[in-house]
Design an enzyme around this catalytic site. Structure first.
Site, PDB file in Angstrom:
ATOM      1  N   ASN A   8       0.868  -1.171   0.000  1.00  0.00           N
ATOM      2  CA  ASN A   8       0.000   0.000   0.000  1.00  0.00           C
ATOM      3  C   ASN A   8       0.911   1.229   0.000  1.00  0.00           C
ATOM      4  O   ASN A   8       1.462   1.604   1.033  1.00  0.00           O
ATOM      5  CB  ASN A   8      -0.867  -0.042   1.265  1.00  0.00           C
ATOM      6  N   ARG A  90      -2.050  -1.986  -3.949  1.00  0.00           N
ATOM      7  CA  ARG A  90      -3.303  -1.247  -3.823  1.00  0.00           C
ATOM      8  C   ARG A  90      -3.207  -0.006  -4.717  1.00  0.00           C
ATOM      9  O   ARG A  90      -2.242   0.754  -4.648  1.00  0.00           O
ATOM     10  CB  ARG A  90      -3.487  -0.818  -2.370  1.00  0.00           C
ATOM     11  N   HIS A 179     -12.459   2.671  -1.048  1.00  0.00           N
ATOM     12  CA  HIS A 179     -12.499   1.637   0.010  1.00  0.00           C
ATOM     13  C   HIS A 179     -13.109   0.323  -0.480  1.00  0.00           C
ATOM     14  O   HIS A 179     -13.563  -0.491   0.329  1.00  0.00           O
ATOM     15  CB  HIS A 179     -13.357   2.088   1.223  1.00  0.00           C
ATOM     16  N   ARG A 240     -12.158  15.506   6.192  1.00  0.00           N
ATOM     17  CA  ARG A 240     -12.929  15.830   4.985  1.00  0.00           C
ATOM     18  C   ARG A 240     -14.372  16.188   5.345  1.00  0.00           C
ATOM     19  O   ARG A 240     -14.965  15.573   6.231  1.00  0.00           O
ATOM     20  CB  ARG A 240     -12.951  14.651   4.023  1.00  0.00           C
ATOM     21  N   GLU A 381      -7.717  -5.477   4.386  1.00  0.00           N
ATOM     22  CA  GLU A 381      -7.493  -5.203   2.957  1.00  0.00           C
ATOM     23  C   GLU A 381      -6.257  -5.927   2.436  1.00  0.00           C
ATOM     24  O   GLU A 381      -6.237  -6.389   1.303  1.00  0.00           O
ATOM     25  CB  GLU A 381      -7.360  -3.691   2.739  1.00  0.00           C
TER      26      GLU A 381
END
Ligand code: ADP
Length: 394
Positions: A8, A90, A179, A240, A381
């Site tokens: 990642n 990823r 995601h 955010r 993940e």
């Protein structure tokens, strides 16, 4: 033994996890932080609680990966590079092209580069890392696992914005979501835990971390998700804003005397959400430990936005069998899960206070009688990435 590394990569970091496959055993994992800055931090965890850490300047990703490979052999985690037969990367933006994880050859890599327009901070760094792998481990299969792939099953009704259709046709202006790997993993686990085929289930997955998104999964497919063209949309997040009236941008730019829209978007990405609302922190734990009115309101807004999305996805699917919580907040914040679910009693959701009193453990946390099941599923993940690589090795 055959090993697969899940990677990642961010613009200044590289997280990785090394698995023995097909056993799915984690043999080592680590992170390189502050790449390109001074005092970069290089950490490897392996064996029984063993840790290797070094702090020194690491100029770029190639040097980081070289160090990593060298240490894997020095620490006897691998005997030779040939053991690493697969690398799963990823990748944030896969656009409409990558509907599932894919072997990354030169043609695919060119596409990842092209898609940088949709994720300017991420795709270029990820493409760079793949090139380094191609160079240093020429016999290793590189696989791209895209954040957006799981959402490519969304119907037009849910991915189009109500703007002129030609903007979608000409420029790809649509909802892509994010995601995806996490939503896919926890939805599949939830179906397993409920002992039902995923094809028969309507599931709402809530990935609540620093970034947060909610997905409606019908019959195992994502049919709507809260993030949009970029991860800025949807629920309130750490920094955010989530959904906002676009006209407010013009108004605020006038008041703040900003001339570049980038500066405005930066505020929405980095200074808003829980941080902006509370004025304290983007970290949920800090807000829970604060007794200011602003922190309390920030928490209530977070819960409200998540609840609203769940409610809207019940409408989208005309029903729901299970609601799943995952990621930092979803896995650990007992009270937040409770408050969200308590507000959904009309839909037949009932939380079991004792079962919900748990952190980071797979468990059904609703009462036995609850019509809608509520589950806690820690996301993984990296494992999903390793599994996708394994599937493509065959
Ligand atoms: P990222 O998106 O960076 O991967 P994570 O999934 O790690 O984020 O989630 C980070 C968030 O999880 C932070 O807001 C953090 O406060 C929250 N979190 C972690 N542990 C707890 C806890 N015990 N209680 C409440 N929130 C927690």
């Amino acid at each position: 033994m055959s090993k697969t590394i899940a990677i990642n990569a961010g613009s200044s970091s590289l997280k990785w996890q090394l698995y023995t496959m097909p056993e799915e055993t984690v043999v080592a994992k680590g992170i390189v932080e502050r790449i390109g800055l001074n005092d970069s931090i290089f950490t490897i965890k392996y064996g029984e609680d063993e840790k290797y850490e070094v702090i020194k300047d690491i100029e770029d990703h190639e040097i980081a990966i070289n160090m990593l490979l060298e240490q894997l052999t020095t620490l006897n985690i691998i005997d030779s590079f040939d053991e690493i037969t697969g690398a799963g990367h990823r990748i944030v933006a896969g656009g409409e092209h990558f509907k599932e994880s894919a072997i990354i050859d030169d043609k695919a890599l060119a596409l990842v580069d092209e898609l940088a327009e949709f994720a300017p901070l991420h795709n270029p760094a990820e493409a760079k890392v793949i090139r380094v792998f191609q160079k240093l481990l020429p016999n290793t299969l590189n696989v791209g696992v895209f954040d957006t792939s799981f959402h490519t099953t969304m119907p037009k009704v849910n991915y189009l914005y109500s703007i002129p259709t030609e903007y979608y046709e000409k420029y790809g202006a649509r909802k892509y979501g994010a995601h995806g790997t996490s939503h896919r993993y926890v939805a599949e686990r939830a179906a397993d835990m409920l002992g039902k085929p995923i094809e028969e289930l309507k599931i709402i997955t809530c990935h609540l971390g620093n970034g947060a998104s909610i997905t409606a999964v019908e019959g195992g497919k994502s049919i709507d998700t809260s993030m949009g063209f970029t991860p800025l949309a949807g629920v309130t997040m750490g920094t955010r804003s989530g959904d906002i009236d676009a006209s407010l941008l013009q108004y605020l730019m006038g008041k703040l005397e900003l001339t570049n829209i980038k500066d405005m978007i930066d505020i929405l990405n980095k200074k808003s959400g829980l941080l902006g609302l509370s004025g304290i922190s983007s970290d949920m734990r800090d807000l829970q430990n604060s007794d200011t009115e602003a922190a309390k309101i920030a928490l209530e807004i977070f819960e409200d936005r998540v609840r609203k999305y769940i409610g809207s996805y019940v409408a989208t699917m005309n029903g729901v069998d299970a609601i799943v919580f995952t990621a930092g907040i979803g896995e650990n914040a007992v009270d937040i899960r409770k408050n969200i679910i308590d507000g959904l009693s009309f839909f037949g959701c009932e939380m079991d206070a004792d079962k919900n009193n748990v952190r980071g453990e797979e468990r059904i946390i609703s009462t036995d009688d609850s019509k809608v099941k509520v589950l806690l599923v820690p996301t993984d993940e990296e494992l999903m990435i390793a599994r996708d690589v394994e599937a493509l090795k065959k």
